[in-house]
Structures are given as C-alpha cells and as structure tokens.
Design an enzyme around this catalytic site. Structure first.
Site, PDB file in Angstrom:
ATOM      1  CB  SER A  46      -0.888   0.074   1.251  1.00 22.95           C
ATOM      2  OG  SER A  46      -1.683  -1.040   1.358  1.00 22.95           O
ATOM      3  CG  HIS A  56      -6.598  -4.924  -7.540  1.00 21.52           C
ATOM      4  ND1 HIS A  56      -6.182  -3.685  -7.987  1.00 21.52           N
ATOM      5  CD2 HIS A  56      -5.488  -5.585  -7.177  1.00 21.52           C
ATOM      6  CE1 HIS A  56      -4.876  -3.619  -7.892  1.00 21.52           C
ATOM      7  NE2 HIS A  56      -4.418  -4.756  -7.397  1.00 21.52           N
ATOM      8  NE  ARG A  93       2.917  -8.115   0.821  1.00 20.54           N
ATOM      9  CZ  ARG A  93       3.596  -7.002   1.085  1.00 20.54           C
ATOM     10  NH1 ARG A  93       2.996  -5.834   1.084  1.00 20.54           N
ATOM     11  NH2 ARG A  93       4.885  -7.058   1.337  1.00 20.54           N
ATOM     12  CB  THR A  94      -1.232 -14.334  -1.137  1.00 22.75           C
ATOM     13  OG1 THR A  94      -1.474 -14.529  -2.534  1.00 22.75           O
ATOM     14  CG2 THR A  94      -2.305 -15.069  -0.348  1.00 22.75           C
ATOM     15  CG  HIS A  95      -2.298  -9.316   2.768  1.00 29.64           C
ATOM     16  ND1 HIS A  95      -2.660  -8.765   1.571  1.00 29.64           N
ATOM     17  CD2 HIS A  95      -1.468  -8.417   3.357  1.00 29.64           C
ATOM     18  CE1 HIS A  95      -2.071  -7.581   1.445  1.00 29.64           C
ATOM     19  NE2 HIS A  95      -1.340  -7.345   2.513  1.00 29.64           N
ATOM     20  CD  GLU A 105      -2.321  -4.155  15.004  1.00 31.01           C
ATOM     21  OE1 GLU A 105      -2.505  -2.969  14.679  1.00 31.01           O
ATOM     22  OE2 GLU A 105      -2.048  -5.055  14.185  1.00 31.01           O
ATOM     23  CB  SER A 132       2.226  -8.024   4.468  1.00 25.35           C
ATOM     24  OG  SER A 132       3.020  -6.873   4.661  1.00 25.35           O
ATOM     25  CG  ASN A 179      -2.496   3.336  10.355  1.00 23.54           C
ATOM     26  OD1 ASN A 179      -2.218   2.698   9.340  1.00 23.54           O
ATOM     27  ND2 ASN A 179      -2.551   2.784  11.538  1.00 23.54           N
TER      28      ASN A 179
END
Ligand code: 8IG
Length: 273
Positions: A40, A72, A93-95, A194, A213, A236
């Site tokens: 991201s 996507h 990417r696979t999370h 979290e 990730s 963030n």
C-alpha cells in the site's frame, strides 16, 4: 477462496520452479536479479524504475491465488533498469489473513527466487507505534517479530534470521535518503487492526511498526537465500497511539498523498542495489 492448488499437498519449491518457468516464458526474460513487492502506497515506484517490458496477470501463473479484493487483478511485471538489471515487480501479494496459509503467502517470494532474484525488496503500508512518526513517512525495517503463530517453513528447517533485514542494504537506502528512520516490524495475523492494548503489547516487546504482511515473506526470502531490504510506509499511527479510529479509507488516502514522494526514493534505492 478457491484455488486450483491445494497448498497442503504441494511441494513449494517445485511449484515455485514451475511458476518461474512460466514467468520466463511469458516475459521472455530468463533471469531476474531483484524482486520487488509493492505494498500500500508504494505502487507508483514501478514506472519510475525503468522500462516495463512485460505485464502478466498473476492468476496466469501457477500457484498465485485470486486477489483478495474483487475487481483488482494483481500483476507481475518485468522491468529493465538502466544499469541492465532486471526487476520482477510483484503487485500480487497474498496476505496471511486471506487463507491463513503461510505457504500461499510465501509463493510469490519463492517464485521470485526461482527466477534468479538474489535481492528481495519488500514494501508495505503499516501502522506506526513511535509517537514521533507521522502518517506518510517511510521507514526502514530493522528486524521483525512474527506474531502470526505461523511459518512458511516445514519440518526441521532451522534457518538463521540474524541480520534478516540486511544492514548493508539499509545503509545503501540511507545514502539515498539520510532521513530514513528504522524500526522493528511486528506482524499480526489480521485482518482486524490491533486493539490499543495489543499495540501497547507490541511496543513493550520491542516493536515500532505494526502490519499484516512482511515477516512471513522475509522468512521465505531468507530460506531462499535472498538478501532483504524492507520498507514500511507509515500510513497511520497504531490504534490508541492516534486518538481517532483507524479506517481503511484513511490508510489509502495517506498512501496516495505520500506516493509522489516515496516512489522516486524507492526507485533510486532499487537502482543502487
Ligand atoms: I496500512 O495499524 C496498515 N496496516 N496490523 N496495523 C496493522 N496493519 C496495518 C496497520 C495497522 N495499518
């Protein structure tokens, strides 16, 4: 959550070799030098790197799972750097939170290694624990804590993780941008962010960055013998550190605002590797 491959029954190395052969055929490039996973906020860097000579939908390649977000399609791109090196850009990417299967997470990394890549540049968007950090700031990953309870490795694979995030490559990154701070990345399983208490726990055990990730990918990259450079975009401040609730929209917006600044930085770093 369907995939033609049941990762429980597959030999990850053989599947990665099959995928790498398909990439070589589809790109016409038999050997890549550097693998770059774009997380991201980092998406714009690819175009600045060099000439994109091939773009492949990841789902055309063996073992790549369908993307998490409908509509996507993740891509694999081959880029020729001005210095002649070849970069395989992994935009697919696979999370871990998608399938709860660390071998699926590792597949793109193992595939990149099987294409010949000896350097793995891994980027992500993440939450910051350090109060001095501000959203939109990129930081180097110096080490990680894997709180997923999972591993991409099987059996008695006792690999060393000392200097997992190469101090040599971090020094090169700092030559490009001396203002780059660094921190310990804590991977939570996700997909929920979290609680503030979990963030305080991550801080107490030595963490500075929270994400979903990179740690599992780095373990697979080390097993495959690659040298690793990790970069987080702090989109963030982590829950409870920032006073307002976390939202995916906020994360996307912070990434978009930072993109113009961090993309050229990442491109310069990769051109030096
Ligand atoms: I972007 O605050 C992004 N990814 N675990 N926590 C975790 N992952 C993240 C966060 C965050 N922000």
């Amino acid at each position: 959550m369907t995939s033609p491959y049941d990762f429980a029954d597959v030999d990850p190395t053989a599947l990665a070799a099959e995928a790498a052969a398909q990439i070589a055929a589809a790109t016409g490039v038999p050997h890549h030098d550097i693998a770059l996973t774009l997380g991201s906020g980092w998406g714009k860097a690819a175009e600045l790197l060099g000439e994109v000579t091939a773009t492949i939908p990841a789902t055309d390649i063996a073992g790549f799972s369908k993307p998490a977000l409908a509509g996507h399609v993740g891509t694999l791109r081959s880029i020729a750097l001005p210095n002649g090196k070849r970069v395989l850009v992994i935009g697919a990417r696979t999370h871990f939170y998608e399938y709860r299967d660390a071998r699926r997470v590792a597949h793109s990394v193992r595939t990149a290694a099987a294409t010949g890549a000896t350097t793995f540049v891994v980027t992500n968007g993440a939450g910051g624990i350090r109060e001095s950090w501000t959203p939109g700031q990129p930081v180097l990953i110096s080490d990680h804590i894997n709180l997923t309870g999972a591993t991409p490795l099987t059996g008695a694979t006792f690999i060393d993780l000392t200097d997992l995030y190469s101090s040599r490559l971090r020094a090169i990154a700092r030559e490009i941008d001396p203002s780059l701070d660094e921190g310990v990345y804590v991977q939570f399983p996700g997909p929920q962010y979290e609680t503030p208490a979990e963030v305080q726990y991550a801080k107490a055990i030595g963490g500075h960055i929270v994400g979903m990730s990179t740690a599992l990918e780095a373990i697979a990259a080390r097993e495959a013998g690659m040298e690793i450079l990790g970069l987080s975009l702090i989109t963030n401040l982590a829950a409870g550190i920032q006073k307002t609730p976390l939202s995916h929209a906020e994360v996307i917006e912070a990434g978009q605002l930072a993109e113009a600044r961090i993309a050229p930085m990442l491109a310069s770093i990769v051109s030096r590797l």
